[in-house]
Structures are given as C-alpha cells and as structure tokens.
Design a protein around this motif. Structure first.
Motif, PDB file in Angstrom:
ATOM      1  N   ILE A  79      28.343 -18.413  25.756  1.00 27.31           N
ATOM      2  CA  ILE A  79      29.056 -19.581  26.279  1.00 27.31           C
ATOM      3  C   ILE A  79      29.979 -20.215  25.245  1.00 27.31           C
ATOM      4  O   ILE A  79      31.051 -20.748  25.593  1.00 27.31           O
ATOM      5  CB  ILE A  79      28.047 -20.613  26.819  1.00 27.31           C
ATOM      6  CG1 ILE A  79      28.783 -21.665  27.649  1.00 27.31           C
ATOM      7  CG2 ILE A  79      27.255 -21.255  25.683  1.00 27.31           C
ATOM      8  CD1 ILE A  79      27.877 -22.557  28.435  1.00 27.31           C
ATOM      9  N   TYR A  80      29.633 -20.152  23.969  1.00 27.22           N
ATOM     10  CA  TYR A  80      30.472 -20.783  22.949  1.00 27.22           C
ATOM     11  C   TYR A  80      31.864 -20.160  22.885  1.00 27.22           C
ATOM     12  O   TYR A  80      32.824 -20.807  22.468  1.00 27.22           O
ATOM     13  CB  TYR A  80      29.791 -20.711  21.584  1.00 27.22           C
ATOM     14  CG  TYR A  80      28.530 -21.544  21.493  1.00 27.22           C
ATOM     15  CD1 TYR A  80      28.596 -22.920  21.276  1.00 27.22           C
ATOM     16  CD2 TYR A  80      27.284 -20.965  21.650  1.00 27.22           C
ATOM     17  CE1 TYR A  80      27.444 -23.688  21.202  1.00 27.22           C
ATOM     18  CE2 TYR A  80      26.123 -21.727  21.582  1.00 27.22           C
ATOM     19  CZ  TYR A  80      26.212 -23.089  21.364  1.00 27.22           C
ATOM     20  OH  TYR A  80      25.058 -23.842  21.310  1.00 27.22           O
ATOM     21  N   GLU A  81      31.981 -18.894  23.284  1.00 33.22           N
ATOM     22  CA  GLU A  81      33.280 -18.235  23.266  1.00 33.22           C
ATOM     23  C   GLU A  81      34.183 -18.703  24.406  1.00 33.22           C
ATOM     24  O   GLU A  81      35.385 -18.435  24.392  1.00 33.22           O
ATOM     25  CB  GLU A  81      33.092 -16.724  23.332  1.00 33.22           C
ATOM     26  CG  GLU A  81      32.316 -16.149  22.150  1.00 33.22           C
ATOM     27  CD  GLU A  81      32.156 -14.646  22.246  1.00 33.22           C
ATOM     28  OE1 GLU A  81      32.853 -14.040  23.096  1.00 33.22           O
ATOM     29  OE2 GLU A  81      31.359 -14.074  21.497  1.00 33.22           O
ATOM     30  N   LYS A  82      33.612 -19.404  25.394  1.00 31.80           N
ATOM     31  CA  LYS A  82      34.388 -19.886  26.536  1.00 31.80           C
ATOM     32  C   LYS A  82      34.856 -21.329  26.351  1.00 31.80           C
ATOM     33  O   LYS A  82      35.478 -21.889  27.248  1.00 31.80           O
ATOM     34  CB  LYS A  82      33.558 -19.804  27.817  1.00 31.80           C
ATOM     35  CG  LYS A  82      33.023 -18.428  28.148  1.00 31.80           C
ATOM     36  CD  LYS A  82      32.183 -18.488  29.423  1.00 31.80           C
ATOM     37  CE  LYS A  82      31.575 -17.148  29.763  1.00 31.80           C
ATOM     38  NZ  LYS A  82      30.763 -17.213  31.007  1.00 31.80           N
ATOM     39  N   LEU A  83      34.526 -21.924  25.206  1.00 36.11           N
ATOM     40  CA  LEU A  83      34.735 -23.355  25.045  1.00 36.11           C
ATOM     41  C   LEU A  83      35.957 -23.675  24.192  1.00 36.11           C
ATOM     42  O   LEU A  83      36.382 -22.878  23.355  1.00 36.11           O
ATOM     43  CB  LEU A  83      33.494 -23.994  24.410  1.00 36.11           C
ATOM     44  CG  LEU A  83      32.173 -23.787  25.158  1.00 36.11           C
ATOM     45  CD1 LEU A  83      31.041 -24.475  24.420  1.00 36.11           C
ATOM     46  CD2 LEU A  83      32.271 -24.286  26.586  1.00 36.11           C
ATOM     47  N   ALA A  84      36.488 -24.851  24.428  1.00 38.26           N
ATOM     48  CA  ALA A  84      37.597 -25.384  23.651  1.00 38.26           C
ATOM     49  C   ALA A  84      37.151 -26.681  22.986  1.00 38.26           C
ATOM     50  O   ALA A  84      36.237 -27.365  23.463  1.00 38.26           O
ATOM     51  CB  ALA A  84      38.814 -25.642  24.548  1.00 38.26           C
ATOM     52  N   VAL A  85      37.798 -27.027  21.877  1.00 35.22           N
ATOM     53  CA  VAL A  85      37.474 -28.238  21.122  1.00 35.22           C
ATOM     54  C   VAL A  85      38.655 -29.192  21.199  1.00 35.22           C
ATOM     55  O   VAL A  85      39.812 -28.778  21.064  1.00 35.22           O
ATOM     56  CB  VAL A  85      37.149 -27.910  19.653  1.00 35.22           C
ATOM     57  CG1 VAL A  85      36.839 -29.185  18.878  1.00 35.22           C
ATOM     58  CG2 VAL A  85      35.974 -26.950  19.576  1.00 35.22           C
ATOM     59  N   GLY A  86      38.368 -30.471  21.432  1.00 38.23           N
ATOM     60  CA  GLY A  86      39.440 -31.449  21.531  1.00 38.23           C
ATOM     61  C   GLY A  86      38.981 -32.842  21.164  1.00 38.23           C
ATOM     62  O   GLY A  86      37.862 -33.053  20.694  1.00 38.23           O
ATOM     63  N   ASP A  87      39.857 -33.798  21.381  1.00 40.89           N
ATOM     64  CA  ASP A  87      39.601 -35.199  21.054  1.00 40.89           C
ATOM     65  C   ASP A  87      39.728 -36.060  22.304  1.00 40.89           C
ATOM     66  O   ASP A  87      40.252 -35.631  23.340  1.00 40.89           O
ATOM     67  CB  ASP A  87      40.589 -35.690  19.998  1.00 40.89           C
ATOM     68  CG  ASP A  87      40.508 -34.883  18.706  1.00 40.89           C
ATOM     69  OD1 ASP A  87      39.410 -34.370  18.412  1.00 40.89           O
ATOM     70  OD2 ASP A  87      41.529 -34.760  18.015  1.00 40.89           O
ATOM     71  N   GLY A  88      39.247 -37.281  22.208  1.00 45.27           N
ATOM     72  CA  GLY A  88      39.318 -38.207  23.331  1.00 45.27           C
ATOM     73  C   GLY A  88      39.637 -39.615  22.864  1.00 45.27           C
ATOM     74  O   GLY A  88      39.479 -39.951  21.682  1.00 45.27           O
ATOM     75  N   LYS A  89      40.094 -40.420  23.790  1.00 41.08           N
ATOM     76  CA  LYS A  89      40.435 -41.810  23.489  1.00 41.08           C
ATOM     77  C   LYS A  89      40.095 -42.673  24.696  1.00 41.08           C
ATOM     78  O   LYS A  89      40.441 -42.343  25.830  1.00 41.08           O
ATOM     79  CB  LYS A  89      41.926 -41.926  23.154  1.00 41.08           C
ATOM     80  CG  LYS A  89      42.387 -43.335  22.851  1.00 41.08           C
ATOM     81  CD  LYS A  89      43.809 -43.336  22.310  1.00 41.08           C
ATOM     82  CE  LYS A  89      44.808 -42.804  23.318  1.00 41.08           C
ATOM     83  NZ  LYS A  89      46.203 -42.889  22.822  1.00 41.08           N
ATOM     84  N   VAL A  90      39.387 -43.774  24.448  1.00 42.93           N
ATOM     85  CA  VAL A  90      39.015 -44.722  25.497  1.00 42.93           C
ATOM     86  C   VAL A  90      39.381 -46.124  25.034  1.00 42.93           C
ATOM     87  O   VAL A  90      39.104 -46.497  23.888  1.00 42.93           O
ATOM     88  CB  VAL A  90      37.500 -44.669  25.824  1.00 42.93           C
ATOM     89  CG1 VAL A  90      37.173 -45.624  26.963  1.00 42.93           C
ATOM     90  CG2 VAL A  90      37.080 -43.258  26.190  1.00 42.93           C
ATOM     91  N   ARG A  91      39.988 -46.886  25.912  1.00 45.53           N
ATOM     92  CA  ARG A  91      40.280 -48.285  25.607  1.00 45.53           C
ATOM     93  C   ARG A  91      40.118 -49.083  26.895  1.00 45.53           C
ATOM     94  O   ARG A  91      40.354 -48.577  27.996  1.00 45.53           O
ATOM     95  CB  ARG A  91      41.691 -48.442  25.052  1.00 45.53           C
ATOM     96  CG  ARG A  91      42.791 -47.977  25.968  1.00 45.53           C
ATOM     97  CD  ARG A  91      44.123 -47.890  25.224  1.00 45.53           C
ATOM     98  NE  ARG A  91      45.241 -47.629  26.108  1.00 45.53           N
ATOM     99  CZ  ARG A  91      45.587 -46.423  26.558  1.00 45.53           C
ATOM    100  NH1 ARG A  91      44.869 -45.369  26.215  1.00 45.53           N
ATOM    101  NH2 ARG A  91      46.633 -46.273  27.353  1.00 45.53           N
ATOM    102  N   GLY A  92      39.697 -50.337  26.749  1.00 48.75           N
ATOM    103  CA  GLY A  92      39.468 -51.118  27.956  1.00 48.75           C
ATOM    104  C   GLY A  92      39.126 -52.561  27.673  1.00 48.75           C
ATOM    105  O   GLY A  92      39.035 -53.000  26.519  1.00 48.75           O
TER     106      GLY A  92
END
Length: 527
Positions: A335-348
């Motif tokens: 499963i690790y070969e199917k994954l992507a790495v990214g970032d996120g942002k939340v504001r409220g």
C-alpha cells in the motif's frame, strides 16, 4: 461508586422502491459501558472501566430493467462493520496538598471491515453475468501506560508532567478482490505486513500566574517512535499560550502548538464513517506534523452568559493519500507504493453564545473554515479542497431541567456538505469494448478535471432525548435515557454513485442517503 450502562441497541431496516430500483438499508449499533470506583481512603482511589461498541451498516441498490424480451439486472451493496473494545485501570493518589499523581493502564482494540459487491446480469449480451467483490480488513491493538503528576510548586506556578507509553500492534490488514465474468474467476488477496512499534511521550507544562491580569502556560514534549525494521523518530514539540484579563469579565488568549503524529489515517471511501484505515509510518514516510496558532476573546456577563470568538490558522505537513493513478497498480502492491505525500492548511473562525444559569441552559455556535490540501502526485500538483472542507457549521443545543427526576435535551446541527470528486465529462468506449471487459452496455469513461470539485447538499439533523432519574435505597440511582437520532428523519446525502442502467441516457448519477430516524434506549445504574 459503580456505574453500569446497559447496552443501547438500535436497528433500522428499509426496503424502498424508487424508479424501478430497490434501495436496501440496514443499520444497527450496540454499546456497553461499565465503571466502578474503589476508595482505599480519602487520599487514594481506584477507577476501573470497560467499554464495548460495535456498528453495522448495509446498504445499496438493486435494479431490474427490461429491453423488449431481454432482462438487465444489477446490484451494488456495501457492508461496513466497525467497533472498539477498551478496558482501563486508573489509580489516583494525593501525596501532599500540593502534589497529586495518577497511574493508568489500558488496552484498546479497534477493528473495521469494508465490503462492496457489485453484480450485473444481461440476457442480451449472451447471458453475461459479472460480479466484483472487494474487502478491506483493519485492526489495531494498543497497550498503554500513563504516569501523570500535578504539582503546585508555588502560589503562582503549577507544574504538570509525566510520561505516556503505548505498544501498538498493527495486525496485517487484508485486502481481497474477486472478479467473476460468467464462469471465469480472478481472485487477488493482499496481506500487508504488520508492525509492532513503540511510542513514548515525555512532557512538562508550567502554568505561571504572573499577576491578576496576566498568565502564561509554556510546555514541551519529547516524543519517540521506534518501529523495528524501520527508521526511528524523535520529535520535540513546544507549546505556549498567554492570557490577558484586563477586567474580571473579559479574557483574551493567544496560543501556539506543535504536534507530531506517527499513525496515518487513510480515507477509503467518500462516506463520512469511521471505517478509514490507520497505518503506521514506514519506509520513507515521515511523521505528520502540525503547527497551529490561535487568538480569541471571551466575555462573561454576570456569570449568566458567555460570549466567545476565536480565529485560528493551522499548517499540516507529511499528510498521505492515495495517488491519482493508484488503481493502475496491481492489487497485490504494497500500500505504501500507492500513496502520495502532501501538505494541508486550515483556517477559520469559531463563535459561540452560552447560557449557564437557570433550569434551561445551552449554547449557539457558528464556525467558518477553509480546509485545503496540496500533493505533488495528486491533482497535477495543484491545491484542492479537503473532503471535509465544510465552509459553514452551526449548532443549537438546549437542556431543560424540569425537576429532580426529568430532564430534556435537544441539539440541532447544520453544516455545508462534504466534498467529493465527480467527472465533468463522460465518453462512450470503442464499439465492442463492453463485451470484452464484461461491463454494461451503456458503460462510459469518465474525465475528471480536479479533485473534490463537487459539494454535497447541506447536512442537517435534530437529536432529542430525555433522562429519567430514579433514586433508590443506599444511594443507588438509575437513569433511563430515551433518545431520537435525526428526529425529523432527514435522509442526508452522504455520497453520489454512478449508475448506468438506462439505455440511451449515458451515465446516470444517484444520491446515496443514509441513517434516518433512529430511536434508542439505555439504562445506567449508579451505586
């Protein structure tokens, strides 16, 4: 004091005919909770707790459609089963008037199963019969030990320090995929490797009351993750908050917090249900990190009402999700070969008004947020809204204490719908392709321009309940709870499915609705 909560069971079954289709739905849950406290003396006591909960949902559609003498049948049924079991022991002891300590041990188990079966039959296509079944199993066992101390060092300094240790057992989760076309069967089973990581967290906080106007809370934690056969990680996470009280009724707070997380949550479906998969970091994947800053003001009116407003900004790093092209990988791929790495942002912004006096209490709250993601291997590297980018959310909660025996509570929730991905265009395949791949006559190929490009309709429901307190001899007390979940039976849309059964109409989409009115009864005995 001992407290037993007798299982509350709710079951809902429905078979609804709509537009020549049969919508099948079944939901049931069971909860059991027991607590007991043993007093050794005025300074020492032991708390024991056991909890068991399990939820089951089965739903989907069955269809029949005739083309002259030919019969076309299809079904799409999903089954979701998830639950948890927790047992814990907690010992509290007052060493001195300034020093309080507690030691707790616990075991917890979480497991889930997600199954989907699609079946299709068409007498026109040489009695074509095809079916696809997929299953995903997931389980985590945790053995935990926690030692915590509260120490009133001086009149103005209050220390909190301790250590948490957890031994995780990630059972190798199982994915099964079965594809049948007439008498030909293809089966694929993937058993992902398990792991037994050790997680530890050392922490200390100092709450410093400088004077009657100012107070500061500063702390730091050192977390470690040791996973045999993989890279070990150590992270230092600071946190600080400041409070300014110019007058007794007004308080202004600001804070900054950094956190590290070593278990990744992987979303398996578009449904908002706790059947997501949890996997530990391994290989080149790094711990998730978040940094959150917030500022807020709180105003108390004569100890009767409290007004609050808080704004926050949060950044997240090393998030994981499936790559856009993950379905091209062989089913037995790790499963690790199917994954992507990214970032996120939340504001409220969060706002609320609370009433804290009288027989009728409650609050009204409103939140507005923006929740974004960006992955190099998703959406062409462009940012996109999170599935939980619920722009607006409001809650109204009321509690009415009628007398010593009866109390009534109600809560209404409304929020913007979750986001899902829908194709913007659909194309017809080349002639004759359907018979080769075993698909339906009007199967189409989807074209998607961006991720989470469609927002589901607004979600709203009303929950009401009543508690009946019955006092018995020797200090015993029984509490009956009668509740209605989704009291006005609003069938909220939780997903949209693509259906292709009407000839000449191309792709047809239907809204999937779930969980109508659910009554439940529970009984709690305290002695």
């Amino acid at each position: 004091m001992t407290c037993w909560s007798i299982p509350g069971i709710a079951i809902y079954n429905a078979v609804i005919n709509e537009n020549k289709s049969k919508i099948v739905s079944r939901y049931a849950f069971t909860d059991f909770n027991a607590k007991t406290t043993y007093h050794f003396n005025d300074r020492s006591r032991l708390h024991l707790m056991v909890y068991y909960g399990n939820d089951f949902f089965k739903g989907g559609t069955k269809r029949k459609h005739r083309h002259d003498k030919d019969l076309e049948e299809s079904s799409d049924i999903s089954t979701l089963d998830w639950g948890s079991f927790i047992v814990s022991a907690n010992w509290n002891h007052v060493y001195t008037p300034q020093l309080f300590g507690e030691i707790s041990m616990s075991f917890s188990r979480y497991n889930s199963m997600l199954k989907r079966k699609m079946k299709y039959k068409n007498t026109f296509l040489n009695d074509l019969i095809s079916s696809t079944t997929s299953k995903i199993h997931n389980r985590i066992d945790d053995y935990s030990l926690r030692v915590n101390y509260d120490w009133q060092l001086t009149h103005s300094h209050h220390l909190n320090f301790g250590v948490n240790y957890t031994y995780h057992i990630f059972t190798p989760y199982l994915t099964e995929f079965i594809r049948k076309v007439n008498h030909n069967t293809n089966t694929s089973t993937t058993l992902q490797y398990g792991s037994h990581p050790h997680e530890m967290n050392l922490y200390i906080d100092d709450e410093w009351h400088i004077n009657r106007h100012w107070a500061v809370l500063a702390g730091v934690s050192l977390s470690s993750w040791i996973n045999p056969g993989n890279k070990d990680y150590f992270n230092l996470n600071p946190r600080v908050s400041a409070m300014y009280r110019p007058i007794p009724s007004l308080c202004v707070k600001a804070s900054f917090t950094q956190l590290s997380q070593y278990n990744h949550q992987l979303r398996e479906t578009a449904l908002s249900l706790p059947t997501d998969m949890w996997i530990p970091i391994a290989g080149d994947f790094k711990p998730q990190k978040s940094r959150k800053a917030s500022i807020g003001a709180y105003y108390n009116i004569n100890n009767r009402y409290t007004l609050s407003m808080e704004a926050y900004y949060k950044r997240m790093y090393n998030l994981i999700d499936y790559r856009d092209d993950y379905y091209y990988y062989p089913s037995n791929t790790i499963i690790y070969e199917k994954l992507a790495v990214g970032d996120g942002k939340v504001r409220g912004i969060d706002m609320s008004v609370r009433k804290t006096f009288g027989n009728i209490t409650g609050h009204i709250s409103y939140s507005m947020l923006w929740n974004e993601r960006r992955f190099e291997n998703k959406n062409n590297g462009q940012k996109f809204p999170s599935a939980y980018d619920n722009r607006h959310k409001a809650n109204i909660v009321a509690n009415w204490r009628i007398n010593d025996r009866w109390e009534i509570n109600a809560g209404w929730t409304i929020m913007s719908g979750n986001r899902i991905t829908l194709p913007t265009k659909s194309y017809n395949p080349l002639p004759g392709t359907n018979e080769i791949i075993g698909s339906r006559k009007d199967e189409t190929i989807d074209y998607i321009t961006s991720i989470n490009n469609y927002r589901l309709p607004a979600y709203h429901r009303l929950d009401i309940g009543a508690n009946l307190h019955i006092k018995g001899a020797n200090g015993k007390e029984g509490v009956w709870n009668f509740s209605l979940y989704n009291a006005y039976c609003n069938m909220n849309v939780i997903a949209i499915r693509k259906q292709q059964y009407a000839p000449g109409k191309g792709a047809v989409y239907e809204k999937l609705r779930m969980i109508p009115l659910i009554p439940s009864v529970s009984y709690t005995l305290k002695f």
